[in-house]
Design an enzyme around this catalytic site. Structure first.
Site, mmCIF file in Angstrom:
data_model
loop_
_atom_site.group_PDB
_atom_site.id
_atom_site.type_symbol
_atom_site.label_atom_id
_atom_site.label_comp_id
_atom_site.label_asym_id
_atom_site.label_seq_id
_atom_site.Cartn_x
_atom_site.Cartn_y
_atom_site.Cartn_z
ATOM 1 N N MET A 91 0.795 -1.222 0.000
ATOM 2 C CA MET A 91 0.000 0.000 0.000
ATOM 3 C C MET A 91 0.835 1.283 0.000
ATOM 4 O O MET A 91 0.357 2.342 0.416
ATOM 5 C CB MET A 91 -0.981 -0.011 1.183
ATOM 6 C CG MET A 91 -1.925 -1.211 1.184
ATOM 7 S SD MET A 91 -2.880 -1.447 -0.354
ATOM 8 C CE MET A 91 -4.172 -0.234 -0.083
ATOM 9 N N ASN A 108 1.140 -6.244 -10.165
ATOM 10 C CA ASN A 108 0.332 -5.758 -9.044
ATOM 11 C C ASN A 108 -1.067 -6.324 -9.160
ATOM 12 O O ASN A 108 -1.555 -6.549 -10.275
ATOM 13 C CB ASN A 108 0.252 -4.229 -9.084
ATOM 14 C CG ASN A 108 -0.588 -3.656 -7.948
ATOM 15 O OD1 ASN A 108 -0.466 -4.082 -6.791
ATOM 16 N ND2 ASN A 108 -1.453 -2.707 -8.256
ATOM 17 N N HIS A 110 -4.987 -5.373 -8.121
ATOM 18 C CA HIS A 110 -5.793 -4.223 -7.721
ATOM 19 C C HIS A 110 -7.254 -4.664 -7.649
ATOM 20 O O HIS A 110 -7.736 -5.334 -8.566
ATOM 21 C CB HIS A 110 -5.625 -3.086 -8.748
ATOM 22 C CG HIS A 110 -6.359 -1.842 -8.363
ATOM 23 N ND1 HIS A 110 -5.924 -1.015 -7.351
ATOM 24 C CD2 HIS A 110 -7.505 -1.303 -8.818
ATOM 25 C CE1 HIS A 110 -6.777 -0.010 -7.224
ATOM 26 N NE2 HIS A 110 -7.752 -0.165 -8.102
HETATM 27 C C1 GAR Z 1 -6.287 -7.043 -1.627
HETATM 28 O O1 GAR Z 1 -7.673 -6.939 -1.773
HETATM 29 C C2 GAR Z 1 -5.591 -6.306 -2.773
HETATM 30 O O2 GAR Z 1 -6.257 -6.390 -3.993
HETATM 31 C C3 GAR Z 1 -5.604 -4.896 -2.242
HETATM 32 O O3 GAR Z 1 -5.323 -5.006 -0.878
HETATM 33 C C4 GAR Z 1 -5.807 -6.267 -0.395
HETATM 34 C C5 GAR Z 1 -4.671 -6.961 0.319
HETATM 35 O O4 GAR Z 1 -5.118 -8.129 0.964
HETATM 36 N N1 GAR Z 1 -4.641 -4.091 -2.939
HETATM 37 C C6 GAR Z 1 -4.775 -2.786 -3.145
HETATM 38 O O5 GAR Z 1 -5.735 -2.155 -2.771
HETATM 39 C C7 GAR Z 1 -3.640 -2.155 -3.892
HETATM 40 N N2 GAR Z 1 -3.912 -0.778 -4.180
HETATM 41 P P1 GAR Z 1 -4.079 -9.258 1.401
HETATM 42 O O6 GAR Z 1 -2.993 -8.574 2.236
HETATM 43 O O7 GAR Z 1 -4.910 -10.195 2.236
HETATM 44 O O8 GAR Z 1 -3.528 -9.897 0.178
#
Ligand code: GAR
Length: 197
Positions: A91, A108, A110
């Site tokens: 993030m 990545n 998203h």
């Molecule tokens: C996931 O939903 C991913 O797509 C999102 O954060 C979450 C992480 O979950 N990513 C973003 O928003 C990137 N801008 P995780 O740590 O359980 O994989």
């Protein structure tokens, strides 16, 4: 020779776990590092439990000095010498200078159907817009935020009464299917997009 994969996380790391679990048997890649900008990220403990080397570069002491933070991040990456970097719930925004070092090798995930809803609060924005469907996208990372060639997408319906939380709970399992499928194909040198379901 298997391809070396570094996975960057900021939180719970469920996508990291899905990626790491997929890299077994005849898979062309193996995880060599899980790296976080948050030393307390829950995913680091999960990676250690899976026997994957971990590192953390806390962004906070660097304040607004993004270049210094990225230099420290890059030093950890160079030690691990990855062929492929997967951002998985990472993030922090990365600068073009950092991205250019790894361009063509960095993916990545998203939580939206890009090019819709770059940035944050994707599920709330999709519901607010009255969209019929939502989903997730894996793309190659380029200098522009949440841009770059799309390597896969998975779609889910938005149901009446959905909240950002219920929608996220429907999208996340699709993320766990999509990202490993894209990584495998990418590690084989194939950039044909994976479309789910
Ligand atoms: C996931 O939903 C991913 O797509 C999102 O954060 C979450 C992480 O979950 N990513 C973003 O928003 C990137 N801008 P995780 O740590 O359980 O994989």
């Amino acid at each position: 020779m298997s391809r070396r994969v570094a996975i960057l996380i900021s939180g719970g790391g469920s996508n990291m776990v899905a990626l790491a679990e997929s890299m077994t048997g005849d898979h062309p890649a193996r995880p060599v590092l899980v790296l976080s900008n948050d030393p307390a990220a829950g995913g680091l403990e999960k990676a250690r439990a899976m026997g994957i080397p971990t590192a953390a570069v806390d962004h906070k002491p660097f304040g607004r000095d993004r270049a210094a933070f990225e230099a420290a991040l890059n030093a950890e990456l160079e030690k691990a010498a990855p062929d492929i970097i997967c951002l998985a719930g990472f993030m922090r925004i990365l600068t073009p200078g950092f991205i250019s070092k790894w361009q063509g090798r960095m993916l990545n995930i998203h939580p939206s159907l890009l090019p819709r809803y770059k940035g944050l609060n994707t599920h709330a924005r999709a519901i607010e817009a009255g969209d019929a469907e939502a989903g997730c996208t894996v793309h190659e990372v380029t200098a522009e935020l949440d841009d770059g060639p799309i390597l896969g997408q998975a779609r889910v319906p938005i149901e009446p009464g959905d909240t950002p939380e219920t929608l996220a709970a429907r999208v996340l399992p699709m993320e766990h299917r999509l990202y490993p499928a894209v990584l495998r194909r990418f590690a084989e040198g194939d950039r044909t997009p994976v479309m789910l379901p």
